[in-house]
Design an enzyme around this catalytic site. Structure first.
Site, PDB file in Angstrom:
ATOM      1  N   LYS A 110      -3.174  -4.005   9.760  1.00 60.52           N
ATOM      2  CA  LYS A 110      -4.348  -4.480  10.004  1.00 60.52           C
ATOM      3  C   LYS A 110      -4.804  -5.193  11.240  1.00 60.52           C
ATOM      4  CE  LYS A 110      -5.236  -4.495   4.903  1.00 60.52           C
ATOM      5  NZ  LYS A 110      -6.362  -3.777   4.559  1.00 60.52           N
ATOM      6  N   LYS A 193      -1.099   5.763   3.391  1.00 58.91           N
ATOM      7  CA  LYS A 193      -1.412   5.224   2.042  1.00 58.91           C
ATOM      8  C   LYS A 193      -2.955   5.486   1.658  1.00 58.91           C
ATOM      9  CE  LYS A 193      -2.716   0.877   0.817  1.00 58.91           C
ATOM     10  NZ  LYS A 193      -2.620  -0.513   0.467  1.00 58.91           N
ATOM     11  N   LYS A 196      -8.650   1.693   0.286  1.00 54.46           N
ATOM     12  CA  LYS A 196     -10.165   1.678   0.163  1.00 54.46           C
ATOM     13  C   LYS A 196     -10.846   1.147   1.491  1.00 54.46           C
ATOM     14  CE  LYS A 196      -9.660  -2.364  -2.976  1.00 54.46           C
ATOM     15  NZ  LYS A 196      -9.152  -3.366  -2.164  1.00 54.46           N
TER      16      LYS A 196
HETATM   17  P1  ATP Z   1      -7.635  -2.457   1.490  1.00 49.65           P
HETATM   18  O1  ATP Z   1      -7.863  -1.258   2.089  1.00 49.65           O
HETATM   19  O2  ATP Z   1      -8.818  -3.406   1.499  1.00 49.65           O
HETATM   20  O3  ATP Z   1      -6.349  -3.523   1.918  1.00 49.65           O
HETATM   21  P2  ATP Z   1      -6.245  -1.526  -0.910  1.00 49.65           P
HETATM   22  O4  ATP Z   1      -7.033  -0.409  -1.326  1.00 49.65           O
HETATM   23  O5  ATP Z   1      -4.825  -1.733  -0.190  1.00 49.65           O
HETATM   24  O6  ATP Z   1      -7.360  -2.363  -0.035  1.00 49.65           O
HETATM   25  P3  ATP Z   1      -5.879  -4.055  -2.397  1.00 49.65           P
HETATM   26  O7  ATP Z   1      -7.070  -4.688  -2.944  1.00 49.65           O
HETATM   27  O8  ATP Z   1      -5.173  -4.587  -1.372  1.00 49.65           O
HETATM   28  O9  ATP Z   1      -6.411  -2.574  -2.144  1.00 49.65           O
HETATM   29  O10 ATP Z   1      -4.941  -3.403  -3.559  1.00 49.65           O
HETATM   30  C1  ATP Z   1      -4.979  -3.807  -5.129  1.00 49.65           C
HETATM   31  C2  ATP Z   1      -3.692  -3.386  -5.783  1.00 49.65           C
HETATM   32  O11 ATP Z   1      -3.896  -1.899  -5.672  1.00 49.65           O
HETATM   33  C3  ATP Z   1      -2.638  -3.807  -5.241  1.00 49.65           C
HETATM   34  O12 ATP Z   1      -1.534  -4.220  -6.242  1.00 49.65           O
HETATM   35  C4  ATP Z   1      -1.929  -2.664  -4.503  1.00 49.65           C
HETATM   36  O13 ATP Z   1      -0.658  -2.606  -4.404  1.00 49.65           O
HETATM   37  C5  ATP Z   1      -2.404  -1.658  -5.115  1.00 49.65           C
HETATM   38  N1  ATP Z   1      -2.869  -0.299  -4.257  1.00 49.65           N
HETATM   39  C6  ATP Z   1      -3.517  -0.171  -2.999  1.00 49.65           C
HETATM   40  N2  ATP Z   1      -3.437   0.885  -2.598  1.00 49.65           N
HETATM   41  C7  ATP Z   1      -2.252   1.661  -3.421  1.00 49.65           C
HETATM   42  C8  ATP Z   1      -2.084   2.796  -3.326  1.00 49.65           C
HETATM   43  N3  ATP Z   1      -2.533   3.773  -2.396  1.00 49.65           N
HETATM   44  N4  ATP Z   1      -1.019   3.264  -4.207  1.00 49.65           N
HETATM   45  C9  ATP Z   1      -0.685   2.493  -5.182  1.00 49.65           C
HETATM   46  N5  ATP Z   1      -1.083   1.161  -5.318  1.00 49.65           N
HETATM   47  C10 ATP Z   1      -2.027   0.748  -4.426  1.00 49.65           C
END
Ligand code: ATP
Ligand code: LTN
Length: 329
Positions: A110, A193, A196
């Site tokens: 990030k 990955k 969001k």
């Molecule tokens: P950001 O992009 O804002 O960092 P994010 O989409 O990675 O957000 P988080 O809020 O960080 O989402 O994660 C919420 C949960 O979803 C965590 O347990 C994280 O490990 C899981 N998660 C996020 N992205 C994935 C993915 N692509 N596959 C599986 N699990 C995920």
């Protein structure tokens, strides 16, 4: 057993969040005391519009309820409404070190997208607050996707370090990751990955069903024509197989068997059908909850329940490190 997890309200939730985390939270409800919160303070670690944050926070609360979390069994709350998170953070920041924080993959990823002069302290110190979230409830188990394992491991290091110095004050947590679906990849670039905050090739939980189908049908696939799990040579197909298997609650091998004779097109259609079959009814529940506003009472009651536990842990920590409790003298 105590189980705790959270999701940041940083954007529209993705199918990755659903498969990697959200979908499974409810499965813990009968095996212990479950605490599921919205990590809104963590959402501030990168610039975010206040109105967008408020909206996403309401969404995550509604998604929690739509996923089958039962407020009678699970304490659902907002991180910022339990002030002990921030208070414990102020203490625990002294027990994690610059070196280990700068080695966190999430921080490296990030911060790499920012100018050096625009990297906030909160982004760097993210794992301290996350550790505070976890130890505040004496959590034994933390269900997360693969990307969060490093943070839970760092929490364990912190707990060991803290307890070595002050005695058995904090509980050491373990992460729990799903066998299938702990890392869902982007549909347009299966080497990154699905995330969001960097929405390339994402399926959003709020996408209408026709859009979901279109996105899956045009997902990037690989050369060859066999539906086989091979992350190295067939990352696109492997990702779709993972999505299918986790939605259907089966192993990758079982999913592969179903498609031994299928062409890519047929296979993608089956993946789209499976996702839509699951997300369709989930979206209906979400809409009804979001519109009724019933999540607000849940968050209020959750905050009260969470505070009772959090308050006790904070006192225990304050006492251990030597902060004087003037009310008890
Ligand atoms: P950001 O992009 O804002 O960092 P994010 O989409 O990675 O957000 P988080 O809020 O960080 O989402 O994660 C919420 C949960 O979803 C965590 O347990 C994280 O490990 C899981 N998660 C996020 N992205 C994935 C993915 N692509 N596959 C599986 N699990 C995920
Ligand atoms: N960093 C997590 C969200 C989060 C969390 C937690 C998860 C904040 N505090 C405590 C589990 C336990 C993420 O999903 N990005």
């Amino acid at each position: 057993m105590r189980i705790l997890s959270g999701i940041k309200p940083t954007g529209n939730l993705t199918l990755g969040n659903y498969i990697g985390a959200l979908k499974h939270f409810k499965d813990f409800q009968d095996s212990g005391e479950v605490y599921i919160f919205i990590a809104d303070l963590h959402a501030l670690t990168l610039p975010i519009d206040p109105e967008f944050l408020r909206d996403n926070t309401r969404d995550v609360a509604s998604f929690y309820l739509a996923s089958g979390l039962d407020p009678k069994k699970t304490t659902i709350f907002l991180q910022s409404s339990v002030s002990e998170h921030a208070e414990l953070n102020a203490i625990l920041q002294n027990y994690l070190y610059m070196g280990e924080l700068s080695r966190m993959t999430q921080f490296k990823d990030k911060s790499a997208k920012l100018k050096q002069s625009a990297i906030g302290l909160g982004l760097f110190a993210y794992p301290v607050l996350m550790a505070s979230d976890i130890v505040l409830y004496d959590a034994d188990v933390v269900p997360v996707g693969e990307d969060q394992i490093q943070h839970v491991e760092l929490t364990r290091d912190l707990v060991k370090r803290f307890n070595a110095r002050y005695g058995e004050v904090l509980v050491e947590p373990k992460y729990q990751m799903n066998k299938v679906g702990a890392r869902i990849m982007s549909l347009t670039d299966p080497s990154v990955k699905m995330s969001k905050s960097d929405p390339k090739g994402d399926i959003f939980l709020k996408d209408d069903l026709a859009t979901i189908r279109k996105k899956i049908m045009s997902a990037k696939t690989d050369s060859g024509s066999e539906v086989k799990f091979d992350k190295e040579n067939k990352p696109g197909i492997s990702n779709l197989l993972t999505i299918y298997a986790s939605i259907k609650g089966m192993s990758i091998e079982e999913a592969e068997k179903q498609f031994t004779a299928a062409r890519y097109g047929e296979f993608k259609k089956a993946v789209a059908d499976a996702v839509i079959e699951e997300i369709g009814p989930f979206q209906e529940r979400y809409k009804q909850i979001r519109e009724s506003g019933e999540y607000l009472a849940v968050l209020r009651e959750g905050a009260q329940k969470a505070k009772q536990i959090a308050h006790q842990t904070l006192k225990r920590v304050q006492n251990a490190v030597g902060l004087l409790n003037i009310d008890e003298l």
